[in-house]
Design a protein around this motif. Structure first.
Motif, PDB file in Angstrom:
ATOM      1  N   GLY A 116     -16.651  -6.873   0.853  1.00 37.35           N
ATOM      2  CA  GLY A 116     -16.071  -8.068   1.461  1.00 37.35           C
ATOM      3  C   GLY A 116     -16.612  -9.292   0.788  1.00 37.35           C
ATOM      4  O   GLY A 116     -17.812  -9.404   0.547  1.00 37.35           O
ATOM      5  N   THR A 162       0.861  -1.182   0.000  1.00 35.28           N
ATOM      6  CA  THR A 162       0.000   0.000   0.000  1.00 35.28           C
ATOM      7  C   THR A 162       0.889   1.221   0.000  1.00 35.28           C
ATOM      8  O   THR A 162       1.863   1.274   0.728  1.00 35.28           O
ATOM      9  CB  THR A 162      -0.868   0.023   1.251  1.00 35.28           C
ATOM     10  OG1 THR A 162      -1.422  -1.247   1.434  1.00 35.28           O
ATOM     11  CG2 THR A 162      -1.977   1.011   1.102  1.00 35.28           C
ATOM     12  N   GLN A 205     -14.894  -1.393   4.606  1.00 36.70           N
ATOM     13  CA  GLN A 205     -15.282  -2.786   4.778  1.00 36.70           C
ATOM     14  C   GLN A 205     -15.510  -3.087   6.255  1.00 36.70           C
ATOM     15  O   GLN A 205     -16.474  -3.774   6.615  1.00 36.70           O
ATOM     16  CB  GLN A 205     -14.183  -3.690   4.216  1.00 36.70           C
ATOM     17  CG  GLN A 205     -14.570  -5.129   4.200  1.00 36.70           C
ATOM     18  CD  GLN A 205     -13.469  -5.984   3.644  1.00 36.70           C
ATOM     19  OE1 GLN A 205     -12.304  -5.656   3.800  1.00 36.70           O
ATOM     20  NE2 GLN A 205     -13.834  -7.056   3.010  1.00 36.70           N
ATOM     21  N   ASN A 229      -7.264   2.622  -4.193  1.00 35.90           N
ATOM     22  CA  ASN A 229      -7.742   1.957  -2.997  1.00 35.90           C
ATOM     23  C   ASN A 229      -8.820   2.788  -2.340  1.00 35.90           C
ATOM     24  O   ASN A 229      -9.118   2.608  -1.167  1.00 35.90           O
ATOM     25  CB  ASN A 229      -6.583   1.780  -2.010  1.00 35.90           C
ATOM     26  CG  ASN A 229      -6.847   0.681  -1.022  1.00 35.90           C
ATOM     27  OD1 ASN A 229      -7.710  -0.148  -1.239  1.00 35.90           O
ATOM     28  ND2 ASN A 229      -6.117   0.675   0.060  1.00 35.90           N
ATOM     29  N   TYR A 252     -14.919  -6.857  -3.781  1.00 39.48           N
ATOM     30  CA  TYR A 252     -13.928  -7.559  -2.970  1.00 39.48           C
ATOM     31  C   TYR A 252     -13.553  -6.762  -1.747  1.00 39.48           C
ATOM     32  O   TYR A 252     -13.416  -7.313  -0.658  1.00 39.48           O
ATOM     33  CB  TYR A 252     -12.670  -7.796  -3.818  1.00 39.48           C
ATOM     34  CG  TYR A 252     -12.258  -9.236  -3.872  1.00 39.48           C
ATOM     35  CD1 TYR A 252     -11.299  -9.733  -3.013  1.00 39.48           C
ATOM     36  CD2 TYR A 252     -12.844 -10.101  -4.785  1.00 39.48           C
ATOM     37  CE1 TYR A 252     -10.938 -11.053  -3.068  1.00 39.48           C
ATOM     38  CE2 TYR A 252     -12.481 -11.416  -4.843  1.00 39.48           C
ATOM     39  CZ  TYR A 252     -11.522 -11.903  -3.990  1.00 39.48           C
ATOM     40  OH  TYR A 252     -11.156 -13.201  -4.049  1.00 39.48           O
ATOM     41  N   ARG A 253     -13.315  -5.431  -1.936  1.00 39.62           N
ATOM     42  CA  ARG A 253     -12.716  -4.692  -0.821  1.00 39.62           C
ATOM     43  C   ARG A 253     -13.693  -3.874  -0.025  1.00 39.62           C
ATOM     44  O   ARG A 253     -13.415  -3.581   1.128  1.00 39.62           O
ATOM     45  CB  ARG A 253     -11.654  -3.737  -1.362  1.00 39.62           C
ATOM     46  CG  ARG A 253     -10.391  -4.438  -1.624  1.00 39.62           C
ATOM     47  CD  ARG A 253      -9.288  -3.459  -1.802  1.00 39.62           C
ATOM     48  NE  ARG A 253      -8.408  -3.983  -2.830  1.00 39.62           N
ATOM     49  CZ  ARG A 253      -7.588  -3.260  -3.548  1.00 39.62           C
ATOM     50  NH1 ARG A 253      -7.547  -1.976  -3.365  1.00 39.62           N
ATOM     51  NH2 ARG A 253      -6.830  -3.816  -4.443  1.00 39.62           N
ATOM     52  N   PHE A 265      -5.924  -9.662  -2.662  1.00 38.65           N
ATOM     53  CA  PHE A 265      -6.730  -8.581  -3.225  1.00 38.65           C
ATOM     54  C   PHE A 265      -7.689  -7.982  -2.203  1.00 38.65           C
ATOM     55  O   PHE A 265      -8.126  -6.862  -2.341  1.00 38.65           O
ATOM     56  CB  PHE A 265      -7.509  -9.148  -4.411  1.00 38.65           C
ATOM     57  CG  PHE A 265      -8.047  -8.124  -5.350  1.00 38.65           C
ATOM     58  CD1 PHE A 265      -9.375  -8.137  -5.710  1.00 38.65           C
ATOM     59  CD2 PHE A 265      -7.243  -7.170  -5.911  1.00 38.65           C
ATOM     60  CE1 PHE A 265      -9.882  -7.212  -6.590  1.00 38.65           C
ATOM     61  CE2 PHE A 265      -7.737  -6.240  -6.789  1.00 38.65           C
ATOM     62  CZ  PHE A 265      -9.058  -6.275  -7.129  1.00 38.65           C
ATOM     63  N   GLY A 266      -8.047  -8.764  -1.202  1.00 37.63           N
ATOM     64  CA  GLY A 266      -9.170  -8.378  -0.361  1.00 37.63           C
ATOM     65  C   GLY A 266      -8.886  -7.393   0.742  1.00 37.63           C
ATOM     66  O   GLY A 266      -7.812  -7.004   1.018  1.00 37.63           O
ATOM     67  N   LYS A 299     -13.477  -4.853  -7.808  1.00 37.67           N
ATOM     68  CA  LYS A 299     -12.681  -4.389  -6.677  1.00 37.67           C
ATOM     69  C   LYS A 299     -13.584  -3.905  -5.553  1.00 37.67           C
ATOM     70  O   LYS A 299     -13.312  -4.156  -4.372  1.00 37.67           O
ATOM     71  CB  LYS A 299     -11.763  -3.262  -7.151  1.00 37.67           C
ATOM     72  CG  LYS A 299     -10.702  -2.892  -6.168  1.00 37.67           C
ATOM     73  CD  LYS A 299      -9.997  -1.658  -6.597  1.00 37.67           C
ATOM     74  CE  LYS A 299      -9.074  -1.914  -7.748  1.00 37.67           C
ATOM     75  NZ  LYS A 299      -8.057  -0.866  -7.823  1.00 37.67           N
ATOM     76  N   MET A 303     -11.302   2.066   0.939  1.00 34.32           N
ATOM     77  CA  MET A 303     -12.061   0.834   0.801  1.00 34.32           C
ATOM     78  C   MET A 303     -11.946  -0.074   2.021  1.00 34.32           C
ATOM     79  O   MET A 303     -12.946  -0.653   2.454  1.00 34.32           O
ATOM     80  CB  MET A 303     -11.584   0.100  -0.442  1.00 34.32           C
ATOM     81  CG  MET A 303     -11.986   0.803  -1.704  1.00 34.32           C
ATOM     82  SD  MET A 303     -11.610  -0.202  -3.112  1.00 34.32           S
ATOM     83  CE  MET A 303     -12.127   0.849  -4.416  1.00 34.32           C
ATOM     84  N   VAL A 304     -10.729  -0.216   2.583  1.00 35.04           N
ATOM     85  CA  VAL A 304     -10.602  -1.176   3.676  1.00 35.04           C
ATOM     86  C   VAL A 304     -11.310  -0.701   4.945  1.00 35.04           C
ATOM     87  O   VAL A 304     -12.023  -1.485   5.578  1.00 35.04           O
ATOM     88  CB  VAL A 304      -9.119  -1.510   3.913  1.00 35.04           C
ATOM     89  CG1 VAL A 304      -8.965  -2.425   5.092  1.00 35.04           C
ATOM     90  CG2 VAL A 304      -8.538  -2.148   2.679  1.00 35.04           C
ATOM     91  N   ARG A 343      -2.850   0.982  -4.035  1.00 34.51           N
ATOM     92  CA  ARG A 343      -2.418  -0.350  -3.630  1.00 34.51           C
ATOM     93  C   ARG A 343      -2.104  -1.173  -4.854  1.00 34.51           C
ATOM     94  O   ARG A 343      -2.831  -1.124  -5.828  1.00 34.51           O
ATOM     95  CB  ARG A 343      -3.560  -0.984  -2.850  1.00 34.51           C
ATOM     96  CG  ARG A 343      -3.232  -2.309  -2.297  1.00 34.51           C
ATOM     97  CD  ARG A 343      -4.228  -2.597  -1.237  1.00 34.51           C
ATOM     98  NE  ARG A 343      -4.485  -3.996  -1.153  1.00 34.51           N
ATOM     99  CZ  ARG A 343      -5.299  -4.553  -0.282  1.00 34.51           C
ATOM    100  NH1 ARG A 343      -5.947  -3.776   0.545  1.00 34.51           N
ATOM    101  NH2 ARG A 343      -5.471  -5.832  -0.257  1.00 34.51           N
TER     102      ARG A 343
END
Lengths: 314, 107, 498
Positions: C276, C62, C200, C134, C272-273, C497-498, C269, C196-197, C77
């Motif tokens: 989840g 990252t 999530q 990201n 996924y991110r 990727f997640g 994406k 994104m993270v 990322r």
């Protein structure tokens, strides 16, 4: 004597239009939606039907129109209903919403120390999340390029015959810049607009304003200036080449300055840009130069749009 | 309800009315003017929501610049139609004037 | 966070491409072209370095944009999957620009050619940024740039049809962008983050407490519909054939191979991110995407059979292939996502080959694109015929070529999905659409190789045309012959990727 009063009486009775041959109104061409729809349909059918056989009969066309309208209205109402229902269930505006306020807390509490800008919004868009603003300025530039491609006169779209659309019918239209009222009012207003625009631009980090606002006001000033003074005078002030160079230098400066900041920040180095005293003009680190760059891009873009729409070249 | 709430509700209703009215005007010029008034109402709403940056930008761009650009476009499509009509009348061409009726469909 | 200089390369790709936009605006025509080609080669080298780096270290890195870490600042990322997709995109973009350069000079007015290269550079920047991002709002900003540049490279060829097609394309795309922004706004309102993270984590918390479910569902749904409109899923694909059919070949190749795939990659994406993958597997949106993908596969192929113009046929088959990718996302599971991403790469390579060979076939047939005039064009221009045949065989799904490997992966994913109805539906649709693909592609191949003694022969071979075609064909064969290697890379990428 009776002539003047005859005109006045005619005008009072509604028969005589004093602005008829003076302004650019042209009554022979109508503005109404029915005529425009008919013309559009003719043009579209000419383009579509080049070489392909007629696909729909008249009755089918009318049926298709009816179904199209019904489906369009139903989809719109559906979308409106769904969005209203969703928004009604959202948490209330202003109260502790959303649950996690970690992001907003830091912006509000430490925004002043970390960025040096009193206007936290300017701090956010040009310091915390500067990458998005880099993209946004390039969106403006891309829009200018697309409009240039579409509207600039070249050998293929054969608009080089007419420098300015006011001379299309070789009829002497009312030149705006020869009109005394607009000229005189412009002489007073345009410098005030520019001063206001520069003030909003330079005070982006100390009060409301910033690059986009100041740039739009300056662009509006340039447009009014062109209308009031004419193209010869305005081209001496800002010519095509000047506008091009200003746009290029501003965008290049933004990309490389912010690239440098991202590079040093990600690698843990110090970027040696002073934060200054909050409240002074020269404060906020890089916020002031970036504001100026964004403002220049916006002003040149707006002015470029006006020129392309009016005379076919920037 | 405080006065600002009443004003906000009136302005929001005015927004919806403007948005619907754009469709029902008789000429395009009226539609452009309603659009500019929509932008002005939006500018006031931004001020009531305490974001003056957006208000300045909306006033300059929405009510000012994009309105002017719309009016220039209206001017231009009228003139283009007139010019095309004149050229067509002057040279005496008919509508479908291609050698093979366009069946070749070239690139 | 490591100390290697290679971690800076994703930032350099974005900033250099963004800078090249205004630069090409100032340069003249020839310098703009050389600068673009040189830049693309440089970017390919950088992205290959990133790919090698992430594969050897085995984890994604990252990169913080500025001094403030997430969730206050911005981030990009890079992992194996992003680097691989970026590499394929850049190679296809380079080949399209070189391969279609003759037609750029013919189709576009002299004074606007440098503007065309400006748009190509900005489009490269937008593609790179959407691959590496990201953050969901950065994704939106560069999505706007991608929309505007793709409309620009359509309008630049100033014949009546392209302007009309570009207006339709613009309206559909703006509708999609608007819906995407609405979805982002709803998700931001309930999570309070834009990266994104962290989003999530917030969404996971909200789902376990079961609050604000309406906002999350609606946000996700509106976002999905927006991106589906923009990438051309089944009911929304009607703008495709007009758009790709009349554009200059480079634009057609770039639009059909890269732009739609980038939207699908962004959607993937986000699933996924932001949502989840475990939550996504339980949502009914997967089944909707699967059904629409299956219908798109069949409907696109049926429309392609009825086309009488070779460019429209290729454009409709594009709609069918997008259906494949959505079917892969809908099937789910590791193998399903691997198949979808593999097909993104395979289709990018194949479709650009098709769009770059059809104008040469039409050039030797007197400039016409209708099938009855294309008879024998493969014999008159041997190179174009060979490359067209290679790409057609890949689209049908003949072994050795990339299309076969992706269909095999889709079948494997269907078997692994564990649900009997899904497996049966997917197998039937795969078989049906392969058969339909075969019908119209083999018909075209037979027609272009039928001997026809009239017509001009082309004897000159442009080296600048052969090189990009060879690059694309080699990529096609590599994806076909070494598919297990690439599938392994994609799986390694998906795990980080997640």
């Amino acid at each position: 004597m009776s002539n003047k009063f005859a005109k006045f009486r005619n005008w009072l009775a509604g028969d005589y239009d004093p602005l008829k041959n003076v302004l650019d109104t042209d009554e022979t061409v109508s503005d109404s939606r029915e005529e425009i729809k008919k013309e559009n349909r003719k043009i579209i059918s000419e383009v579509d039907a080049e070489g392909s056989t007629r696909r729909l009969e008249k009755a089918e066309q009318r049926g298709f129109d009816l179904v199209y309208r019904v489906i369009a209205i139903v989809s719109c109402l559906l979308l409106i209903g769904v969005l209203l229902f969703t928004v009604a269930l959202l948490p209330r505006y202003g109260v502790e919403n959303p649950e996690s306020t970690t992001v907003v807390k830091r912006y509000v509490e430490s925004g002043l120390q970390e960025t040096g800008a009193i206007n936290i919004v300017a701090g956010i868009i040009l310091d915390y999340r500067a990458f998005d603003t880099l993209g946004e300025s390039h969106v403006l530039f891309t829009a200018l390029i697309c409009v240039t491609i579409l509207l600039r006169a070249d050998s293929k779209n054969l608009r080089t015959k007419y420098e300015d659309f006011y001379t299309i019918k070789q009829v002497k239209y009312h030149d705006l810049n020869k009109d005394k009222i607009i000229n005189r009012v412009g002489m007073i207003l345009v410098p005030c607009i520019f001063v206001f625009g520069i003030y909003v631009l330079l005070n982006g980090q100390n009060g409301p304003g910033g690059g986009f606002s100041g740039g739009s006001v300056m662009g509006a000033g340039l447009i009014i200036g062109t209308a009031a003074f004419g193209y010869e005078k305005m081209d001496r002030f800002i010519s095509t080449k000047t506008a091009m160079w200003i746009t290029f230098i501003s965008l290049a400066f933004y990309s490389f300055a912010k690239g440098y900041v991202f590079f040093t920040g990600a690698n843990g180095l110090d970027n040696h840009i002073p934060k200054g005293i909050p409240g002074a003009i020269l404060s906020g680190g890089l916020i002031l130069p970036l504001d100026i760059a964004v403002g220049m891009v916006v002003a040149c873009t707006m002015y470029g749009f006006y020129n392309l729409f009016r005379r076919g070249r920037t | 309800m405080a006065l600002t709430d009443v004003v906000k509700i009136i302005l929001l209703v005015l927004l919806v009315v403007c948005a619907i009215a754009v469709n029902f005007t008789k000429t395009l010029l009226q539609a452009v003017i309603v659009f500019m008034s929509y932008s002005s109402v939006m500018c006031i709403i931004w001020v009531l929501m305490e974001s003056p940056d957006l208000a300045i930008t909306e006033a300059a761009v929405g009510a000012g610049i994009s309105g002017v650009l719309f009016l220039l476009t209206l001017r231009r499509i009228r003139s283009e139609d007139d010019r095309r009509e004149e050229e067509r009348r002057a040279s005496g061409k008919s509508d479908k004037d291609e050698p093979d009726g366009g069946k070749f469909e070239s690139r | 966070m490591t100390n290697s200089f290679i971690t800076n390369f994703p930032l350099f790709t974005i900033v250099l491409s963004l800078f090249s936009g205004p630069l090409c605006y100032m340069l003249k025509r020839r310098m703009a072209r050389y600068w673009t080609i040189g830049l693309e080669c440089g970017l390919i080298a950088m992205v290959s370095a990133v790919l090698w780096y992430t594969m050897t270290t085995g984890s994604s890195f990252t990169y913080v944009m500025g001094e403030f870490p997430a969730p206050w600042g911005n981030e990009i990322r890079a992992g194996v999957l992003e680097a691989l997709i970026a590499l394929v995109f850049l190679l296809v973009m380079l080949s399209s620009v070189i391969g279609g350069s003759k037609y750029i000079d013919i189709d576009i007015d002299e004074s606007k050619i440098n503007l065309y290269y400006t748009l190509i550079n900005l489009m490269t920047a937008a593609l790179m940024a959407m691959v590496w991002t990201n953050d969901i709002f950065t994704g939106y900003v560069f999505l706007e740039i991608l929309t505007l540049t793709s409309c620009g490279i359509l309008i630049v060829r100033e014949i009546g049809r392209t302007t009309l097609a570009a207006v339709r394309y613009m309206i559909m795309n703006l509708l999609g962008s608007g819906l995407f922004l609405l979805g982002v706004v709803l998700l931001y309102d309930v999570t309070g983050n834009l990266l994104m993270v962290p989003m999530q984590e917030e969404i996971a918390k909200l789902i376990t407490n079961s609050q604000n479910m309406m906002a999350i569902t609606m946000g996700l749904g509106i976002l999905t519909i927006g991106l589906c409109i923009k990438s051309g899923l089944f009911p929304f694909h009607y703008w495709m054939p007009d758009t790709y059919g009349w554009a200059t070949p480079t634009s057609g190749a770039v639009l059909s191979s890269l732009v739609s795939k980038c939207y699908i990659f962004l959607l993937f994406k986000i699933y996924y991110r932001v949502i989840g993958i475990e939550v996504f597997e339980q949502l009914p949106i997967r089944n909707i995407l699967l059904v629409l993908g299956l219908m798109g596969m069949v409907a696109g192929s049926v429309s392609a059979m009825r086309a009488n113009n070779i460019n429209r046929m290729v454009a409709f088959s594009s709609a069918a292939q997008i259906g494949y990718i959505y079917m892969g996302i809908g099937i789910g599971g590791k193998v399903g996502y691997t198949a979808a991403m593999f097909h993104v790469m395979a289709h990018a390579v194949t479709k650009s080959t098709l769009f770059l060979t059809t104008p040469r076939l039409s050039d030797v047939s007197g400039g016409s694109l209708l099938f009855r005039n294309l008879q024998g064009s493969g014999i008159r221009d041997r190179a174009a015929g060979v490359y067209f045949s290679v790409a057609s065989l890949s689209m049908i799904g003949i072994p050795i070529f990339a299309g076969f490997s992706s269909k095999l992966l889709f079948a494997e994913a269907a078997v692994d999905s564990g649900s009997m109805t899904k497996m049966v539906l997917v197998m039937i649709a795969l078989a049906l659409s392969s058969m339909l693909n075969a019908i119209y592609f083999i018909r075209t191949m037979i027609r272009i190789y039928q001997p026809d003694t009239t017509g001009i022969r082309v004897s000159a071979k442009r080296v600048s045309y052969q090189i990009p075609m060879i690059i694309l064909t080699v990529m096609n064969l590599a994806l076909g012959l070494f598919s297990w290697y690439f599938a392994g890379m994609i799986e390694q990428g998906l795990s980080m990727f997640g």
